[in-house]
Structure formats: C-alpha cells, structure tokens
Design a protein around this motif. Structure first.
Motif, PDB file in Angstrom:
ATOM      1  N   GLU A  62       0.832  -1.200   0.000  1.00 30.57           N
ATOM      2  CA  GLU A  62       0.000   0.000   0.000  1.00 30.57           C
ATOM      3  C   GLU A  62       0.868   1.252   0.000  1.00 30.57           C
ATOM      4  OE1 GLU A  62      -2.413  -0.417   3.436  1.00 30.57           O
ATOM      5  OE2 GLU A  62      -3.513  -2.155   2.677  1.00 30.57           O
ATOM      6  N   GLY A  63       1.945   1.214   0.773  1.00 29.79           N
ATOM      7  CA  GLY A  63       2.856   2.351   0.828  1.00 29.79           C
ATOM      8  C   GLY A  63       3.476   2.667  -0.524  1.00 29.79           C
ATOM      9  N   SER A  64       3.781   1.612  -1.297  1.00 33.25           N
ATOM     10  CA  SER A  64       4.354   1.816  -2.627  1.00 33.25           C
ATOM     11  C   SER A  64       3.352   2.469  -3.570  1.00 33.25           C
ATOM     12  CB  SER A  64       4.828   0.481  -3.216  1.00 33.25           C
ATOM     13  OG  SER A  64       5.875  -0.059  -2.456  1.00 33.25           O
ATOM     14  N   VAL A  65       2.084   2.059  -3.461  1.00 34.22           N
ATOM     15  CA  VAL A  65       1.045   2.661  -4.305  1.00 34.22           C
ATOM     16  C   VAL A  65       0.881   4.133  -3.962  1.00 34.22           C
ATOM     17  CG1 VAL A  65      -1.407   2.653  -4.890  1.00 34.22           C
ATOM     18  CG2 VAL A  65      -0.178   0.483  -4.625  1.00 34.22           C
ATOM     19  N   ILE A  66       0.812   4.442  -2.680  1.00 31.73           N
ATOM     20  CA  ILE A  66       0.666   5.832  -2.261  1.00 31.73           C
ATOM     21  C   ILE A  66       1.890   6.652  -2.666  1.00 31.73           C
ATOM     22  CG2 ILE A  66       0.475   7.356  -0.250  1.00 31.73           C
ATOM     23  CD1 ILE A  66      -1.093   5.033   1.107  1.00 31.73           C
ATOM     24  N   GLY A  67       3.077   6.072  -2.499  1.00 33.35           N
ATOM     25  CA  GLY A  67       4.299   6.762  -2.893  1.00 33.35           C
ATOM     26  C   GLY A  67       4.347   7.037  -4.385  1.00 33.35           C
ATOM     27  N   PHE A  68       3.875   6.080  -5.188  1.00 33.78           N
ATOM     28  CA  PHE A  68       3.831   6.267  -6.632  1.00 33.78           C
ATOM     29  C   PHE A  68       2.880   7.409  -6.987  1.00 33.78           C
ATOM     30  CE2 PHE A  68       1.501   5.444 -10.576  1.00 33.78           C
ATOM     31  CZ  PHE A  68       2.549   5.514 -11.493  1.00 33.78           C
ATOM     32  N   CYS A  69       1.724   7.432  -6.351  1.00 36.20           N
ATOM     33  CA  CYS A  69       0.746   8.495  -6.616  1.00 36.20           C
ATOM     34  C   CYS A  69       1.337   9.869  -6.302  1.00 36.20           C
ATOM     35  CB  CYS A  69      -0.521   8.269  -5.798  1.00 36.20           C
ATOM     36  SG  CYS A  69      -1.420   6.759  -6.228  1.00 36.20           S
ATOM     37  N   GLN A  70       2.021   9.950  -5.179  1.00 33.19           N
ATOM     38  CA  GLN A  70       2.638  11.221  -4.800  1.00 33.19           C
ATOM     39  C   GLN A  70       3.770  11.601  -5.761  1.00 33.19           C
ATOM     40  OE1 GLN A  70       3.680  10.186  -0.778  1.00 33.19           O
ATOM     41  NE2 GLN A  70       1.755  10.990   0.068  1.00 33.19           N
ATOM     42  N   ALA A  71       4.466  10.601  -6.274  1.00 32.79           N
ATOM     43  CA  ALA A  71       5.584  10.864  -7.175  1.00 32.79           C
ATOM     44  C   ALA A  71       5.139  11.455  -8.509  1.00 32.79           C
ATOM     45  CB  ALA A  71       6.383   9.578  -7.416  1.00 32.79           C
ATOM     46  N   ILE A  72       3.906  11.165  -8.933  1.00 37.19           N
ATOM     47  CA  ILE A  72       3.425  11.750 -10.187  1.00 37.19           C
ATOM     48  C   ILE A  72       2.597  13.017  -9.952  1.00 37.19           C
ATOM     49  CG2 ILE A  72       3.497   9.558 -11.430  1.00 37.19           C
ATOM     50  CD1 ILE A  72       0.408   9.482 -11.221  1.00 37.19           C
ATOM     51  N   GLY A  73       2.627  13.498  -8.688  1.00 37.84           N
ATOM     52  CA  GLY A  73       2.047  14.811  -8.421  1.00 37.84           C
ATOM     53  C   GLY A  73       0.763  14.840  -7.644  1.00 37.84           C
ATOM     54  N   ALA A  74       0.230  13.675  -7.256  1.00 39.13           N
ATOM     55  CA  ALA A  74      -1.021  13.632  -6.493  1.00 39.13           C
ATOM     56  C   ALA A  74      -0.724  13.634  -5.000  1.00 39.13           C
ATOM     57  CB  ALA A  74      -1.824  12.392  -6.863  1.00 39.13           C
ATOM     58  N   ARG A  75      -1.727  14.011  -4.212  1.00 39.46           N
ATOM     59  CA  ARG A  75      -1.565  13.942  -2.758  1.00 39.46           C
ATOM     60  C   ARG A  75      -1.578  12.498  -2.273  1.00 39.46           C
ATOM     61  NH1 ARG A  75      -5.193  18.268  -2.871  1.00 39.46           N
ATOM     62  NH2 ARG A  75      -6.922  16.838  -2.426  1.00 39.46           N
ATOM     63  N   GLY A  76      -2.287  11.648  -3.015  1.00 39.28           N
ATOM     64  CA  GLY A  76      -2.401  10.250  -2.627  1.00 39.28           C
ATOM     65  C   GLY A  76      -3.279   9.511  -3.596  1.00 39.28           C
ATOM     66  N   PHE A  77      -3.629   8.285  -3.227  1.00 40.89           N
ATOM     67  CA  PHE A  77      -4.391   7.421  -4.125  1.00 40.89           C
ATOM     68  C   PHE A  77      -5.788   7.958  -4.399  1.00 40.89           C
ATOM     69  CE2 PHE A  77      -7.190   3.619  -4.625  1.00 40.89           C
ATOM     70  CZ  PHE A  77      -6.721   3.230  -5.873  1.00 40.89           C
ATOM     71  N   GLN A  78      -6.439   8.535  -3.389  1.00 36.65           N
ATOM     72  CA  GLN A  78      -7.795   9.035  -3.580  1.00 36.65           C
ATOM     73  C   GLN A  78      -7.840  10.104  -4.664  1.00 36.65           C
ATOM     74  OE1 GLN A  78     -10.418   7.732  -2.254  1.00 36.65           O
ATOM     75  NE2 GLN A  78     -11.997   9.172  -2.918  1.00 36.65           N
ATOM     76  N   GLN A  79      -6.835  10.958  -4.718  1.00 35.00           N
ATOM     77  CA  GLN A  79      -6.822  12.008  -5.734  1.00 35.00           C
ATOM     78  C   GLN A  79      -6.621  11.424  -7.135  1.00 35.00           C
ATOM     79  OE1 GLN A  79      -3.823  15.108  -5.415  1.00 35.00           O
ATOM     80  NE2 GLN A  79      -5.364  16.643  -5.930  1.00 35.00           N
ATOM     81  N   ILE A  80      -5.870  10.334  -7.225  1.00 36.01           N
ATOM     82  CA  ILE A  80      -5.726   9.632  -8.500  1.00 36.01           C
ATOM     83  C   ILE A  80      -7.092   9.123  -8.961  1.00 36.01           C
ATOM     84  CG2 ILE A  80      -4.826   7.517  -9.574  1.00 36.01           C
ATOM     85  CD1 ILE A  80      -2.662   9.551  -9.331  1.00 36.01           C
ATOM     86  N   LYS A  81      -7.854   8.524  -8.049  1.00 38.25           N
ATOM     87  CA  LYS A  81      -9.172   7.999  -8.411  1.00 38.25           C
ATOM     88  C   LYS A  81     -10.117   9.110  -8.856  1.00 38.25           C
ATOM     89  CE  LYS A  81     -10.581   5.448  -4.945  1.00 38.25           C
ATOM     90  NZ  LYS A  81     -11.478   4.426  -4.333  1.00 38.25           N
ATOM     91  N   ILE A  82     -10.097  10.213  -8.143  1.00 38.84           N
ATOM     92  CA  ILE A  82     -10.979  11.329  -8.498  1.00 38.84           C
ATOM     93  C   ILE A  82     -10.630  11.872  -9.879  1.00 38.84           C
ATOM     94  CG2 ILE A  82     -11.599  13.713  -7.914  1.00 38.84           C
ATOM     95  CD1 ILE A  82     -11.282  12.888  -4.959  1.00 38.84           C
ATOM     96  N   SER A  83      -9.340  11.986 -10.164  1.00 41.55           N
ATOM     97  CA  SER A  83      -8.909  12.481 -11.470  1.00 41.55           C
ATOM     98  C   SER A  83      -9.298  11.517 -12.581  1.00 41.55           C
ATOM     99  CB  SER A  83      -7.388  12.701 -11.466  1.00 41.55           C
ATOM    100  OG  SER A  83      -6.956  13.183 -12.717  1.00 41.55           O
ATOM    101  N   LEU A  84      -9.098  10.226 -12.363  1.00 45.74           N
ATOM    102  CA  LEU A  84      -9.495   9.231 -13.358  1.00 45.74           C
ATOM    103  C   LEU A  84     -11.004   9.266 -13.574  1.00 45.74           C
ATOM    104  CD1 LEU A  84      -7.312   6.143 -12.330  1.00 45.74           C
ATOM    105  CD2 LEU A  84      -7.118   7.450 -14.453  1.00 45.74           C
ATOM    106  N   ALA A  85     -11.741   9.415 -12.488  1.00 50.38           N
ATOM    107  CA  ALA A  85     -13.202   9.439 -12.592  1.00 50.38           C
ATOM    108  C   ALA A  85     -13.686  10.623 -13.422  1.00 50.38           C
ATOM    109  CB  ALA A  85     -13.823   9.481 -11.200  1.00 50.38           C
ATOM    110  N   ARG A  86     -13.033  11.779 -13.263  1.00 39.62           N
ATOM    111  CA  ARG A  86     -13.436  12.945 -14.039  1.00 39.62           C
ATOM    112  C   ARG A  86     -13.273  12.689 -15.533  1.00 39.62           C
ATOM    113  NH1 ARG A  86     -11.018  16.285 -10.102  1.00 39.62           N
ATOM    114  NH2 ARG A  86      -9.125  16.397 -11.350  1.00 39.62           N
ATOM    115  N   ASP A  87     -12.268  11.893 -15.879  1.00 38.53           N
ATOM    116  CA  ASP A  87     -12.010  11.593 -17.288  1.00 38.53           C
ATOM    117  C   ASP A  87     -12.930  10.499 -17.826  1.00 38.53           C
ATOM    118  OD1 ASP A  87      -9.964  13.459 -17.303  1.00 38.53           O
ATOM    119  OD2 ASP A  87      -8.411  11.969 -16.846  1.00 38.53           O
TER     120      ASP A  87
END
Length: 293
Positions: A62-87
């Motif tokens: 889980e830590g690796s997933v969260i770290g990856f999300c932060q590395a591409i500019g998101a605050r965390g996994f939830q923000q990745i989901k919200i961005s994907l959902a908007r698209d």
C-alpha cells in the motif's frame, strides 16, 4: 523515481493521470512500473478499487502505491481515483450512480429510493451475524466506547453516540482528526472503538484506529465490503454492501446501510441489557421531554 514539486495540487488542479504515467514509465523501478501498468491498463476499474486492492493486484505494498501516486504529483491514491473518474465517468454520476441528466423529479426519486432499498437488502445479506454478536459482547464489556467518523461518516458517528447514550452506554463521538488521534492514543484494553468509514481508507480514522488498537482497545469497523487498509487495524468488521463507487468524497447510499447496522447493533445491545436499557430510555425520555413545548 523522484518527481520534484513544491506542493501537492488541489483536486481541481490535478489531472492527466494516464498521460503523467506514460511520460515517466520508462524511468520507473520494477515495483512502480507494475503499479503504473496496472493503473493505465485498468483505469476504469481503479476508480472503484481501494488502495489495498490495487496494491494486491500490482504485487506491491500500500505504501508503494501511495508513494507512486505522490511521485506523479497527487496527494495520494484518492486524488488519483478522483482524477481518473473525471475523465471516465459521466459527471452526473458524481451526484448519484444511477442518474442521467434527462431524469425528471419522479425518476430521480424512484432511482434514489430503489438504490437505498438495494443497499439495505445487500447489507443484510453481507452482515456477519457472528461478528455482530462479538461487537455486542465487546461493547458490553467495555468501560467506555469511542466512535470515530470523518466527513460523511461524522453524522453517523454522532447518531451512534446519541443512541448508545440513550440506552445507558458511556460513549463519545470524535469527528475531529486531532481529537481522534488523542482519544485513540489514550485508549486501553477496557475501551471499545467503533470506526465508521465507507471506503476504509480515510487517513484520519485509519490513524486513530491504529493508535487505539496499539493501545490495546478492541476495534470495531462499520465499513463497505471489500479489502481496505482499515481491516488491518480492526478486530471486528461489520460490513455494509452499498453499490456505490468510492471515487466520490461523499457517500450516499452507504449512509443508509451504515445507519441500518447502527440500528441493529443498538437494538441487540438494548435487548442484551434489557432492564438497564429500558430504565435509561425512560429516564432520558423524561429529561428530553423538557426540551419540547
């Protein structure tokens, strides 16, 4: 992999998840690469998944997933989901899963009520009666009960606290993240902690529940069916089963299912200590009657 940034963008600013991932894919380490590939290849599924489920599918932590999300500019996994959902998701589905922009008021009412009824029926099937019995025992044995909820779970936590007090069980609801952390750290083996979280991934309640468990408390979760980080911090799980995606920040049908579990739990507790419960209800009824004209 390291991506430098001054601060995490807001949910409105962050976009282009798939494009961001593709831009850095060739430079990723093996674990980050598996996470990246899973997200890009299963984007429509990811918006319905928890961080635990993505980690499992990608063969990562889980830590690796969260770290990856932060590395591409998101605050965390939830923000990745919200961005994907908007698209990927129709905007109206952020309001309710089954609605369309052309629905009239009668259609909206029918769809909302039907989805609420479905959530109740599904939750009844998913609820583990043995787990409910263990929760009743844990609460009865506890010297005090702490209830945690953040966001849309906060009013559910406050309602549960009110209902526990009405049947004579010493309880407190904490809906502030700082207070939750303090209360969690001050728990002990005589404390029962009830955490209400649809996603099971809310950072504040996760932290407070972890602190309570580490302090020796019995931890109980009311959360939607499926894998989530909250399960690792929970002794007893009471599942809802609301057919609702988790990319939204506010739950709708899940609240109906959560309240139904609270109702069932309170009723079982009241029957288990029938004399005390009925006496306390009568006493508090008299007190509350002075609040009415």
């Amino acid at each position: 992999m390291a991506v430098e940034r001054d601060k995490a963008p807001s949910a409105q600013e962050f976009s282009g998840v798939v494009d961001r991932i593709r831009a850095v894919r060739k430079d990723l380490a093996p674990t980050a690469g598996r996470i990246a590939d899973f997200i890009t290849q299963h984007a429509s599924d990811v918006i319905h998944m928890s961080v635990t489920e993505v980690a499992e599918k990608a063969g990562a932590s889980e830590g690796s997933v969260i770290g990856f999300c932060q590395a591409i500019g998101a605050r965390g996994f939830q923000q990745i989901k919200i961005s994907l959902a908007r698209d990927l998701v129709q905007p109206v589905q952020f309001i309710h899963e089954d609605l369309t922009p052309s629905d009239n008021i009668a259609s909206v009412v029918e769809k909302v009520f039907q989805s609420d009824l479905q959530a109740l029926q599904d939750t009844q099937k998913a609820l583990d009666i043995a787990a409910l019995s263990r929760a009743v025992d844990a609460i009865r044995k506890a010297s005090r009960v702490e209830v945690f909820g953040i966001g849309s779970a906060a009013p559910i936590a406050e309602d549960m606290n009110y209902r526990l007090l009405r049947i004579g069980i010493l309880s407190r609801a904490s809906v502030d993240s700082h207070v939750q952390a303090i209360v969690g750290s001050l728990a002990d083996a005589s404390t029962a902690v009830i955490t209400i979280s649809h996603s099971g991934s809310t950072v504040e309640t996760l932290t407070a529940t972890r602190l309570a468990k580490e302090a020796g408390a019995t931890t109980i979760a009311i959360t939607n069916f499926g894998k989530s980080p909250l399960l690792a911090q929970t002794d007893i799980v009471l599942n809802t089963l609301a057919r609702e995606t988790q990319f939204r920040t506010e739950a709708m049908t899940s609240r109906i299912a959560q309240l139904a579990i609270v109702d069932a739990l309170i009723a079982c507790l009241a029957l288990a200590d029938y004399e005390r419960a009925t006496q306390t209800i009568a006493k508090t009824f008299d007190v509350l009657s002075t609040k009415r004209v």
